[in-house]
Design a protein around this motif. Structure first.
Motif, PDB file in Angstrom:
ATOM      1  N   LEU A  64       0.834  -1.195   0.000  1.00  0.00           N
ATOM      2  CA  LEU A  64       0.000   0.000   0.000  1.00  0.00           C
ATOM      3  C   LEU A  64       0.873   1.250   0.000  1.00  0.00           C
ATOM      4  O   LEU A  64       1.764   1.403   0.833  1.00  0.00           O
ATOM      5  CB  LEU A  64      -0.911   0.022   1.233  1.00  0.00           C
ATOM      6  N   LYS A  65       0.603   2.148  -0.926  1.00  0.00           N
ATOM      7  CA  LYS A  65       1.302   3.426  -1.009  1.00  0.00           C
ATOM      8  C   LYS A  65       0.251   4.533  -1.088  1.00  0.00           C
ATOM      9  O   LYS A  65      -0.343   4.767  -2.144  1.00  0.00           O
ATOM     10  CB  LYS A  65       2.221   3.467  -2.241  1.00  0.00           C
ATOM     11  N   HIS A  66       0.023   5.189   0.032  1.00  0.00           N
ATOM     12  CA  HIS A  66      -1.036   6.197   0.095  1.00  0.00           C
ATOM     13  C   HIS A  66      -0.653   7.260   1.111  1.00  0.00           C
ATOM     14  O   HIS A  66      -0.088   6.929   2.170  1.00  0.00           O
ATOM     15  CB  HIS A  66      -2.370   5.535   0.488  1.00  0.00           C
ATOM     16  N   THR A 114     -10.720   8.214   2.676  1.00  0.00           N
ATOM     17  CA  THR A 114      -9.850   8.084   1.508  1.00  0.00           C
ATOM     18  C   THR A 114      -8.883   6.918   1.679  1.00  0.00           C
ATOM     19  O   THR A 114      -8.668   6.120   0.748  1.00  0.00           O
ATOM     20  CB  THR A 114      -9.065   9.386   1.282  1.00  0.00           C
ATOM     21  N   ALA A 115      -8.316   6.801   2.887  1.00  0.00           N
ATOM     22  CA  ALA A 115      -7.391   5.699   3.166  1.00  0.00           C
ATOM     23  C   ALA A 115      -8.114   4.357   3.133  1.00  0.00           C
ATOM     24  O   ALA A 115      -7.604   3.372   2.575  1.00  0.00           O
ATOM     25  CB  ALA A 115      -6.721   5.919   4.517  1.00  0.00           C
ATOM     26  N   GLU A 117     -10.921   3.533   1.553  1.00  0.00           N
ATOM     27  CA  GLU A 117     -11.343   3.177   0.199  1.00  0.00           C
ATOM     28  C   GLU A 117     -10.165   2.610  -0.595  1.00  0.00           C
ATOM     29  O   GLU A 117     -10.312   1.622  -1.318  1.00  0.00           O
ATOM     30  CB  GLU A 117     -11.927   4.404  -0.508  1.00  0.00           C
ATOM     31  N   TYR A 118      -9.008   3.219  -0.432  1.00  0.00           N
ATOM     32  CA  TYR A 118      -7.809   2.729  -1.135  1.00  0.00           C
ATOM     33  C   TYR A 118      -7.450   1.321  -0.658  1.00  0.00           C
ATOM     34  O   TYR A 118      -7.203   0.422  -1.476  1.00  0.00           O
ATOM     35  CB  TYR A 118      -6.649   3.690  -0.889  1.00  0.00           C
ATOM     36  N   ALA A 119      -7.431   1.110   0.655  1.00  0.00           N
ATOM     37  CA  ALA A 119      -7.076  -0.213   1.194  1.00  0.00           C
ATOM     38  C   ALA A 119      -8.107  -1.265   0.794  1.00  0.00           C
ATOM     39  O   ALA A 119      -7.750  -2.375   0.385  1.00  0.00           O
ATOM     40  CB  ALA A 119      -6.949  -0.144   2.713  1.00  0.00           C
ATOM     41  N   SER A 121      -9.983  -1.312  -1.762  1.00  0.00           N
ATOM     42  CA  SER A 121      -9.862  -1.611  -3.191  1.00  0.00           C
ATOM     43  C   SER A 121      -8.727  -2.592  -3.466  1.00  0.00           C
ATOM     44  O   SER A 121      -8.674  -3.211  -4.527  1.00  0.00           O
ATOM     45  CB  SER A 121      -9.632  -0.321  -3.988  1.00  0.00           C
ATOM     46  N   HIS A 122      -7.825  -2.737  -2.471  1.00  0.00           N
ATOM     47  CA  HIS A 122      -6.731  -3.711  -2.566  1.00  0.00           C
ATOM     48  C   HIS A 122      -7.012  -4.943  -1.694  1.00  0.00           C
ATOM     49  O   HIS A 122      -6.094  -5.692  -1.348  1.00  0.00           O
ATOM     50  CB  HIS A 122      -5.402  -3.064  -2.154  1.00  0.00           C
ATOM     51  N   ALA A 254     -16.175   5.114  -0.054  1.00  0.00           N
ATOM     52  CA  ALA A 254     -16.394   6.156  -1.064  1.00  0.00           C
ATOM     53  C   ALA A 254     -17.783   6.760  -0.920  1.00  0.00           C
ATOM     54  O   ALA A 254     -17.969   7.975  -1.093  1.00  0.00           O
ATOM     55  CB  ALA A 254     -16.205   5.579  -2.462  1.00  0.00           C
TER      56      ALA A 254
END
Length: 327
Positions: A64-66, A114-115, A117-119, A121-122, A254
């Motif tokens: 993870l890169k966020h 935001t964090a 949703e990114y995680a 999605s992975h 989201a």
């Protein structure tokens, strides 16, 4: 441990804090010549399988890169103790800060969404979202840590069968030991948001079992009952996040973010024009005169969650507190 070198690379310089999973140290990476945060996991009930799972999760989270997620650099074991090496972030955890006003709260939660949703999605679920796992930097940026690294609740049972860990923010499905999905993180986010706007947790009790029971069964008192100027849409969002059934919560982080970014969020000022029920206004206090009954029911409940089936029948005149006793 201060002064020791982990795996001939990480020199432990100072202790940053302790938690249920272990201790976090400020360390120096002697290979790359930089400061890092090293978490040494010390759960005695983790076991070999648990250690393997944790290290595997760390490898996944390292991808993870966020900007709102603390980066994982490395992971390993030393004397059968797993450790995770993370980016060192200056700042304090969110539980040590009092956010000023609804706008600042919303701005903070938008970063968390935001964090998440990114995680998600992975295919990574946090599993232990709470203020202590959110770092607030001096510039106002928030970063989530310990993504996916929470010890499974089903492995943290005492000899009495009581689940230990951070129960204040635990979803009902986590309490049951069911599969944890992104919806569980959203429930925990709802607890955090409730606490931010009201100054109190939605469910409180004198022990972990009482809190867990309320997560599973007790309807939440709408936050607007405690914060009467709370914007209506924000109140509705928190209540939906705290739905007992995962499919009744917002579909994703989201979707939560979309509500928080809606320009009309603050246009509908909080009011009590829509009357709250008496039950919605009651903040659950202590049960008086039921110590014996409560102790007996609690004992049977502990046996039940430990796998020993039990049946409890409660009868009595209307209004004497049967429902309250069960909650």
């Amino acid at each position: 441990m201060i002064g020791e070198i982990i795996n001939e690379r990480y020199h432990l310089n100072a202790e940053l804090g302790q938690g249920g999973m272990g201790t976090v140290y400020l360390a120096r990476d002697t290979v790359l010549n930089r400061d890092v945060a090293l978490k040494l996991v010390s759960s005695p009930r983790l076991g070999k399988d648990g250690r393997s799972r944790l290290l595997s999760e760390a490898q996944t989270v390292a991808q993870l890169k966020h900007p709102n997620i603390v980066t994982v650099y490395d992971a390993g074991e030393v004397e059968n103790q797993p450790y995770v090496v993370m980016e060192y972030i200056q700042g304090d955890t969110l539980d040590k800060h009092q956010l000023d006003g609804y706008q600042q709260i919303v701005d903070a939660v938008k970063q968390i969404c935001t964090a998440l949703e990114y995680a998600h999605s992975h295919n990574i679920v946090h599993r232990d979202l709470k203020p202590e796992n959110v770092i607030l930097q001096p510039n106002g940026n928030l970063q989530l840590m310990d993504f996916g690294l929470a010890v499974s609740t089903t492995s943290r049972m005492t000899e009495n069968g009581l689940i230990m860990g951070t129960v204040a923010y635990m979803s009902p499905e986590q309490a049951f030991g069911y599969e944890v999905t992104p919806a569980s993180d959203l429930y925990s986010l709802g607890v955090m948001l409730y606490e931010m706007v009201t100054g109190s947790l939605p469910f409180e009790a004198e022990d972990a079992l009482g809190v867990i029971t309320q997560h599973i069964h007790a309807p939440v008192v709408p936050p607007i009952a405690k914060a009467e100027d709370l914007p209506g849409p924000l109140n509705d969002l928190i209540v939906s996040l705290l739905s007992k059934e995962p499919d009744q919560r917002p579909a994703s982080a989201a979707d939560v973010l979309a509500v928080l970014e809606d320009p009309s969020l603050f246009e509908s000022a909080g009011s009590l024009d829509k009357e709250l029920s008496v039950l919605d206004r009651i903040v659950r206090g202590r049960i008086l005169g039921r110590e014996g009954e409560f102790a007996e029911v609690r004992s049977l409940w502990l046996k039940s969650i430990a796998g020993q089936g039990q049946t409890v029948l409660i009868s009595g005149e209307p209004g004497i507190g049967k429902t309250r006793l069960m909650r």
